[in-house]
Design a protein around this motif. Structure first.
Motif, PDB file in Angstrom:
ATOM      1  N   LEU A 106      -4.517  -3.125   2.539  1.00  8.90           N
ATOM      2  CA  LEU A 106      -3.463  -2.224   2.058  1.00  8.90           C
ATOM      3  C   LEU A 106      -4.028  -1.227   1.057  1.00  8.90           C
ATOM      4  O   LEU A 106      -3.688  -0.039   1.071  1.00  8.90           O
ATOM      5  N   GLU A 107      -4.905  -1.683   0.196  1.00  6.21           N
ATOM      6  CA  GLU A 107      -5.524  -0.817  -0.805  1.00  6.21           C
ATOM      7  C   GLU A 107      -6.340   0.290  -0.152  1.00  6.21           C
ATOM      8  O   GLU A 107      -6.229   1.464  -0.522  1.00  6.21           O
ATOM      9  N   SER A 129      -4.248  -7.841   0.824  1.00  2.00           N
ATOM     10  CA  SER A 129      -3.966  -6.668  -0.011  1.00  2.00           C
ATOM     11  C   SER A 129      -5.141  -5.697  -0.024  1.00  2.00           C
ATOM     12  O   SER A 129      -4.962  -4.506  -0.291  1.00  2.00           O
ATOM     13  N   ILE A 184      -1.591  -6.041   8.652  1.00  2.00           N
ATOM     14  CA  ILE A 184      -2.150  -6.100   7.301  1.00  2.00           C
ATOM     15  C   ILE A 184      -2.310  -7.575   6.966  1.00  2.00           C
ATOM     16  O   ILE A 184      -1.342  -8.322   6.885  1.00  2.00           O
ATOM     17  N   VAL A 219       5.549  -6.765   2.245  1.00  2.00           N
ATOM     18  CA  VAL A 219       4.953  -6.113   1.075  1.00  2.00           C
ATOM     19  C   VAL A 219       6.061  -5.834   0.076  1.00  2.00           C
ATOM     20  O   VAL A 219       7.112  -5.311   0.441  1.00  2.00           O
ATOM     21  N   THR A 263      -4.193   3.061   1.540  1.00  2.00           N
ATOM     22  CA  THR A 263      -3.310   3.879   0.695  1.00  2.00           C
ATOM     23  C   THR A 263      -4.065   4.641  -0.396  1.00  2.00           C
ATOM     24  O   THR A 263      -3.449   5.401  -1.144  1.00  2.00           O
ATOM     25  N   LEU A 296       2.050  -3.953  -6.468  1.00  2.00           N
ATOM     26  CA  LEU A 296       2.237  -4.233  -5.043  1.00  2.00           C
ATOM     27  C   LEU A 296       1.771  -5.649  -4.741  1.00  2.00           C
ATOM     28  O   LEU A 296       0.653  -6.033  -5.092  1.00  2.00           O
ATOM     29  N   CYS A 347       1.276  -8.427  -1.586  1.00  2.00           N
ATOM     30  CA  CYS A 347       1.142  -8.529  -0.141  1.00  2.00           C
ATOM     31  C   CYS A 347       1.235  -9.991   0.252  1.00  2.00           C
ATOM     32  O   CYS A 347       0.604 -10.851  -0.372  1.00  2.00           O
ATOM     33  N   ILE A 367       5.116  -4.110   6.807  1.00  2.00           N
ATOM     34  CA  ILE A 367       4.069  -3.188   7.248  1.00  2.00           C
ATOM     35  C   ILE A 367       3.230  -3.904   8.301  1.00  2.00           C
ATOM     36  O   ILE A 367       2.892  -5.078   8.155  1.00  2.00           O
ATOM     37  N   GLY A 368       2.904  -3.191   9.364  1.00  2.00           N
ATOM     38  CA  GLY A 368       2.131  -3.776  10.461  1.00  2.00           C
ATOM     39  C   GLY A 368       3.000  -3.887  11.696  1.00  2.00           C
ATOM     40  O   GLY A 368       4.016  -4.603  11.692  1.00  2.00           O
ATOM     41  N   LEU A 420       2.659   4.216   1.521  1.00  2.00           N
ATOM     42  CA  LEU A 420       2.892   3.049   2.373  1.00  2.00           C
ATOM     43  C   LEU A 420       3.441   3.441   3.742  1.00  2.00           C
ATOM     44  O   LEU A 420       3.263   2.713   4.722  1.00  2.00           O
ATOM     45  N   THR A 440       3.877  -7.773   8.097  1.00  2.00           N
ATOM     46  CA  THR A 440       3.537  -8.370   6.808  1.00  2.00           C
ATOM     47  C   THR A 440       4.508  -7.897   5.729  1.00  2.00           C
ATOM     48  O   THR A 440       4.799  -6.707   5.618  1.00  2.00           O
TER      49      THR A 440
END
Length: 336
Positions: free
Chosen positions: A59-60, A56, A53, A24, A63, A94, A96, A16-17, A45, A22
């Motif tokens: 990311l939180e 985490s 990212i 995940v 999402t 999850l 990260c 992701i990114g 996601l 990154t």
């Protein structure tokens, strides 16, 4: 994998990114987790595109469905044993890259108030500590506002000697009760933040000594009354009893909301504020699971989940997994 040596523990990896790429990872136990949960997590996601990212926490926030809520919908933990426990309960985790914090989904109000030691200690002590945490949570949120409501509106509910003691303690204080309470609350929050930012052992010393010195100096200078220092100190102490730090920050913010409501309408303002918070929590969901499970919807699991919420039954009585696991895999303990 050191804690769950099972081939049914699955790890799905993705990047992701756009620029950071990154790594995940989505962890789950294949025969325990609901397919709907995995589908929902994967869709979240894939629902955004971002440069990078870095933790985490980012990311939180990207999402979460109810991003406006002060209450986190992801349960965070840095303990491998807690993450393994939640995987065995049918949840997903999850991870990260470059972050020590694991995100556990779905999150529920009750799970944020639990500690890993609750399952390692005997049920009597675990139940006592859980009840103590809930009482500490209520005090950390409501005590400053309740003090204002009593002092400003409802003095008749206290004994005459106590009211006279409060009045004598406030003698010479130039500010109103609201101003002195907010002033001291902000001072303690500033000391707490400064203690975190100052490196080394000096940070802890600043937090303790700074609070004592500023509180004592403010009382001697007649800027605040001694009872307000006691109220603020007890409130801060109770806020540290909440196991999850991210969850505790929600109540640190709500504390100021209740101060405003109680300063405006007194005890009725506190009841109105509680109604607003409960309505918000009742509407809140984390990946399809009501945030107040098992306080609501306990009948969906034949009230089995109520054996492990405000109090914890003996571990030999906890034979079934919570609602997060598949119904055909609910049994987790068989006594021979």
């Amino acid at each position: 994998r050191k804690r769950i040596r099972d081939t049914r523990l699955k790890v799905e990896q993705s990047s992701i990114g756009v620029r950071s790429n990154t790594v995940v990872q989505l962890l789950y136990v294949e025969d325990l987790v609901h397919e709907e949960l995995l589908t929902a997590v994967k869709e979240r996601l894939e629902s955004f595109a971002v440069d990078g990212i870095l933790d985490s926490g980012m990311l939180e926030q990207l999402t979460e469905e109810a991003w406006y809520s002060p209450f986190p919908q992801f349960q965070t933990t840095e303990r491998p044993d807690r993450a393994a426990q939640e995987l065995l309960n049918g949840k997903a985790v999850l991870l990260c890259d470059n972050s020590p914090v694991a995100l556990v989904v779905p999150g529920a109000f009750n799970s944020f108030m639990e500690s890993s030691e609750d399952w390692y200690n005997r049920f009597e002590m675990a139940s006592f500590l859980r009840v103590l945490r809930y009482l500490a949570m209520a005090v950390a949120t409501l005590l400053p506002g309740l003090y204002l409501a009593v002092i400003r509106f409802h003095t008749q509910i206290l004994p005459a000697n106590l009211i006279l003691s409060f009045a004598q303690a406030r003698e010479g204080v130039p500010f109103s009760s609201v101003v002195e309470l907010v002033f001291l609350e902000l001072s303690f929050e500033l000391i707490r933040e400064a203690g975190v930012r100052i490196p080394g052992a000096l940070g802890n010393a600043i937090g303790i000594v700074g609070g004592l010195i500023i509180g004592q100096a403010a009382v001697e200078a007649n800027l605040v009354s001694p009872i307000v220092v006691i109220v603020i100190s007890f409130t801060a102490l109770c806020s540290f009893a909440i196991p999850n730090e991210e969850f505790a920050t929600a109540f640190r913010l709500l504390k100021f909301f209740f101060i405003g409501m109680c300063a405006w309408l007194g005890y009725f303002g506190m009841l109105l504020g509680l109604l607003f918070v409960l309505i918000h929590l009742a509407h809140l969901k984390s990946f399809g699971i009501p945030y107040l499970m098992p306080f609501v919807g306990a009948d969906l699991t034949d009230y089995e989940d109520e054996r492990d919420f405000l109090w914890r039954w003996p571990i030999r009585k906890l034979t079934k997994r919570p609602i997060y696991a598949r119904r055909e895999e609910r049994v987790k303990l068989k006594l021979k």
